[in-house]
Design a protein around this motif. Structure first.
Motif, PDB file in Angstrom:
ATOM      1  N   TYR A 102     -14.304   0.616  -2.941  1.00 49.71           N
ATOM      2  CA  TYR A 102     -14.118   0.856  -1.516  1.00 49.71           C
ATOM      3  C   TYR A 102     -13.525   2.244  -1.297  1.00 49.71           C
ATOM      4  O   TYR A 102     -12.948   2.854  -2.203  1.00 49.71           O
ATOM      5  CB  TYR A 102     -13.212  -0.214  -0.896  1.00 49.71           C
ATOM      6  CG  TYR A 102     -11.883  -0.412  -1.602  1.00 49.71           C
ATOM      7  CD1 TYR A 102     -10.763   0.319  -1.243  1.00 49.71           C
ATOM      8  CD2 TYR A 102     -11.775  -1.337  -2.639  1.00 49.71           C
ATOM      9  CE1 TYR A 102      -9.556   0.146  -1.888  1.00 49.71           C
ATOM     10  CE2 TYR A 102     -10.559  -1.507  -3.295  1.00 49.71           C
ATOM     11  CZ  TYR A 102      -9.455  -0.772  -2.919  1.00 49.71           C
ATOM     12  OH  TYR A 102      -8.260  -0.940  -3.572  1.00 49.71           O
ATOM     13  N   ASP A 103     -13.670   2.748  -0.061  1.00 51.01           N
ATOM     14  CA  ASP A 103     -13.253   4.109   0.232  1.00 51.01           C
ATOM     15  C   ASP A 103     -11.826   4.147   0.776  1.00 51.01           C
ATOM     16  O   ASP A 103     -11.099   3.142   0.720  1.00 51.01           O
ATOM     17  CB  ASP A 103     -14.236   4.787   1.192  1.00 51.01           C
ATOM     18  CG  ASP A 103     -14.275   4.137   2.576  1.00 51.01           C
ATOM     19  OD1 ASP A 103     -13.390   3.317   2.909  1.00 51.01           O
ATOM     20  OD2 ASP A 103     -15.204   4.455   3.352  1.00 51.01           O
ATOM     21  N   SER A 104     -11.436   5.287   1.323  1.00 50.81           N
ATOM     22  CA  SER A 104     -10.062   5.464   1.793  1.00 50.81           C
ATOM     23  C   SER A 104      -9.730   4.592   2.992  1.00 50.81           C
ATOM     24  O   SER A 104      -8.553   4.416   3.317  1.00 50.81           O
ATOM     25  CB  SER A 104      -9.815   6.936   2.146  1.00 50.81           C
ATOM     26  OG  SER A 104      -9.914   7.753   1.003  1.00 50.81           O
ATOM     27  N   ASN A 105     -10.741   4.049   3.647  1.00 54.04           N
ATOM     28  CA  ASN A 105     -10.518   3.139   4.765  1.00 54.04           C
ATOM     29  C   ASN A 105     -10.674   1.678   4.373  1.00 54.04           C
ATOM     30  O   ASN A 105     -10.686   0.792   5.239  1.00 54.04           O
ATOM     31  CB  ASN A 105     -11.491   3.462   5.915  1.00 54.04           C
ATOM     32  CG  ASN A 105     -11.153   4.766   6.600  1.00 54.04           C
ATOM     33  OD1 ASN A 105     -10.008   5.218   6.578  1.00 54.04           O
ATOM     34  ND2 ASN A 105     -12.152   5.394   7.208  1.00 54.04           N
ATOM     35  N   GLY A 106     -10.808   1.405   3.071  1.00 57.94           N
ATOM     36  CA  GLY A 106     -10.963   0.031   2.610  1.00 57.94           C
ATOM     37  C   GLY A 106     -12.346  -0.539   2.854  1.00 57.94           C
ATOM     38  O   GLY A 106     -12.513  -1.763   2.877  1.00 57.94           O
ATOM     39  N   VAL A 107     -13.344   0.324   3.006  1.00 55.97           N
ATOM     40  CA  VAL A 107     -14.711  -0.107   3.309  1.00 55.97           C
ATOM     41  C   VAL A 107     -15.569   0.043   2.057  1.00 55.97           C
ATOM     42  O   VAL A 107     -15.488   1.051   1.344  1.00 55.97           O
ATOM     43  CB  VAL A 107     -15.306   0.726   4.458  1.00 55.97           C
ATOM     44  CG1 VAL A 107     -16.759   0.337   4.720  1.00 55.97           C
ATOM     45  CG2 VAL A 107     -14.458   0.551   5.719  1.00 55.97           C
ATOM     46  N   LEU A 108     -16.402  -0.965   1.789  1.00 59.09           N
ATOM     47  CA  LEU A 108     -17.306  -0.913   0.652  1.00 59.09           C
ATOM     48  C   LEU A 108     -18.154   0.360   0.705  1.00 59.09           C
ATOM     49  O   LEU A 108     -18.715   0.700   1.743  1.00 59.09           O
ATOM     50  CB  LEU A 108     -18.213  -2.146   0.661  1.00 59.09           C
ATOM     51  CG  LEU A 108     -19.196  -2.292  -0.508  1.00 59.09           C
ATOM     52  CD1 LEU A 108     -18.451  -2.629  -1.782  1.00 59.09           C
ATOM     53  CD2 LEU A 108     -20.246  -3.349  -0.195  1.00 59.09           C
ATOM     54  N   PRO A 133      -4.016  -1.390   9.605  1.00 62.87           N
ATOM     55  CA  PRO A 133      -4.746  -1.670   8.363  1.00 62.87           C
ATOM     56  C   PRO A 133      -6.185  -2.065   8.637  1.00 62.87           C
ATOM     57  O   PRO A 133      -6.480  -2.755   9.616  1.00 62.87           O
ATOM     58  CB  PRO A 133      -3.952  -2.829   7.743  1.00 62.87           C
ATOM     59  CG  PRO A 133      -3.212  -3.446   8.886  1.00 62.87           C
ATOM     60  CD  PRO A 133      -2.907  -2.325   9.829  1.00 62.87           C
ATOM     61  N   GLY A 134      -7.077  -1.607   7.780  1.00 62.45           N
ATOM     62  CA  GLY A 134      -8.480  -1.956   7.903  1.00 62.45           C
ATOM     63  C   GLY A 134      -8.758  -3.315   7.300  1.00 62.45           C
ATOM     64  O   GLY A 134      -7.841  -4.036   6.886  1.00 62.45           O
ATOM     65  N   PRO A 135     -10.024  -3.689   7.249  1.00 64.81           N
ATOM     66  CA  PRO A 135     -10.375  -4.977   6.655  1.00 64.81           C
ATOM     67  C   PRO A 135     -10.033  -4.992   5.169  1.00 64.81           C
ATOM     68  O   PRO A 135      -9.998  -3.935   4.529  1.00 64.81           O
ATOM     69  CB  PRO A 135     -11.888  -5.062   6.890  1.00 64.81           C
ATOM     70  CG  PRO A 135     -12.329  -3.636   7.017  1.00 64.81           C
ATOM     71  CD  PRO A 135     -11.195  -2.932   7.688  1.00 64.81           C
ATOM     72  N   PRO A 136      -9.747  -6.151   4.609  1.00 68.86           N
ATOM     73  CA  PRO A 136      -9.432  -6.211   3.181  1.00 68.86           C
ATOM     74  C   PRO A 136     -10.607  -5.754   2.342  1.00 68.86           C
ATOM     75  O   PRO A 136     -11.770  -5.893   2.763  1.00 68.86           O
ATOM     76  CB  PRO A 136      -9.125  -7.699   2.944  1.00 68.86           C
ATOM     77  CG  PRO A 136      -9.835  -8.405   4.056  1.00 68.86           C
ATOM     78  CD  PRO A 136      -9.766  -7.482   5.229  1.00 68.86           C
TER      79      PRO A 136
END
Length: 308
Positions: free
Chosen positions: A274-280, A136-139
């Motif tokens: 956020y995107d598919s990787n949980g990134v803003l 899991p990526g960052p929240p």
């Protein structure tokens, strides 16, 4: 009778079909019962771009689901610990997609069923399965502080132009009366129509060809202008939107928000920033977009842009 829906698109209606043959329906429900660990509530798994889940619903009020199964459920390699079993059951359901639907549905006018679409659904499911197996990526980042004001800013790419950015307000879109009926185009235009709006449809210029040029032409028929074609103050509030394409299958839109990031709403799922990787999302050209590999362009939408 069973209604099957593959939740995978953002702009177009999802592939959907009916299983009317009793023996086939009984066989599929039996497989779901045997793999009960693979069954989950709808919307409980992955909710980003691309394949999300297969939804199964019994639409008759005088037929009970087999013991242990709800009347409506979802399967897919996303919502359960046993990802392999869930993926296998989802594959069995997707493979029932008929080449020609014996029951003609409204959705088929925009999303006709064919063998290529069935194979694509299976391919996109594998992409999601691989994504779910990654650590899991960052929240997701928290939303910025609430602010009801709209701010006018100069366009950093064409300083002679201005547009408006508004507060990030996902609660407006993510309530039960709004979320299922509005898509990425609604969100990017900031216009709740409850019609799953389609580019060009309000002006008789819709398209079923999912490519940058065709979806761009349809959206411009609604009144969108390409970036740096400045809109006058009379078009306030003016939005900055971005279009991407899953070649041959679907489109997706983003909207620039106050705070320098972008928001979007994949299909009937929740709005997010956020995107598919949980990134803003700070740039829709470079963010993780799953199968939506083609970046098309940026657009302005003023108040005269009408969608439906």
């Amino acid at each position: 009778m069973l209604r099957i829906e593959v939740d995978m698109f953002s702009g177009r209606p999802n592939p959907v079909w009916m299983i009317t043959e009793e023996e086939a329906a009984r066989k599929l429900l039996g497989a779901a019962r045997e793999m009960r660990a693979a069954v989950t509530k709808t919307g409980a798994g992955y909710n980003g771009l691309g394949f999300r889940e297969v939804r199964v619903e019994n639409i008759l009020d005088d037929v009970r689901a087999p013991r242990g199964l709800p009347q409506k459920f979802a399967v897919g390699p996303t919502g359960k610990e046993n990802l392999d079993a869930a993926g296998e059951l989802a594959r069995l359901l997707i493979e029932t997609m008929p080449l020609r639907s014996e029951v003609r549905l409204v959705e088929h006018a925009v999303t006709p069923l064919d063998e290529k679409l069935r194979e694509t659904a299976l391919e996109w499911m594998q992409v999601t399965a691989r994504l779910m197996r990654k650590p899991p990526g960052p929240p997701p980042p928290p939303p910025p502080p609430s602010n009801p004001l709209i701010t006018t800013i100069p366009d950093s790419k064409c300083s002679q132009c201005q547009y408006e950015v508004s507060q990030y307000n996902p609660a407006f879109w993510n309530n039960p009366a709004t979320q299922p009926y509005n898509n990425c185009y609604n969100y990017a235009r900031n216009w709740r129509t409850n019609t799953f709006a389609q580019p060009g449809r309000a002006h008789g210029a819709g398209t079923s060809i999912m490519a940058c040029n065709t979806v761009t032409a349809a959206a411009m028929a609604d009144g969108l202008k390409k970036r740096c074609n400045c809109l006058p103050q009379s078009e306030y509030p003016r939005r900055l939107m971005a279009l991407v394409i899953a070649p041959g299958y679907d489109y997706h839109w983003y909207r620039h928000q106050r705070g320098g990031f972008w928001g979007h709403k994949p299909g009937s799922t929740a709005a997010r920033n956020y995107d598919s990787n949980g990134v803003l999302i700070t740039d829709p050209q470079t963010c993780a977009r799953g199968p939506y590999t083609n970046f098309c362009d940026f657009f302005y939408a003023g108040k005269s842009v009408v969608i439906n």
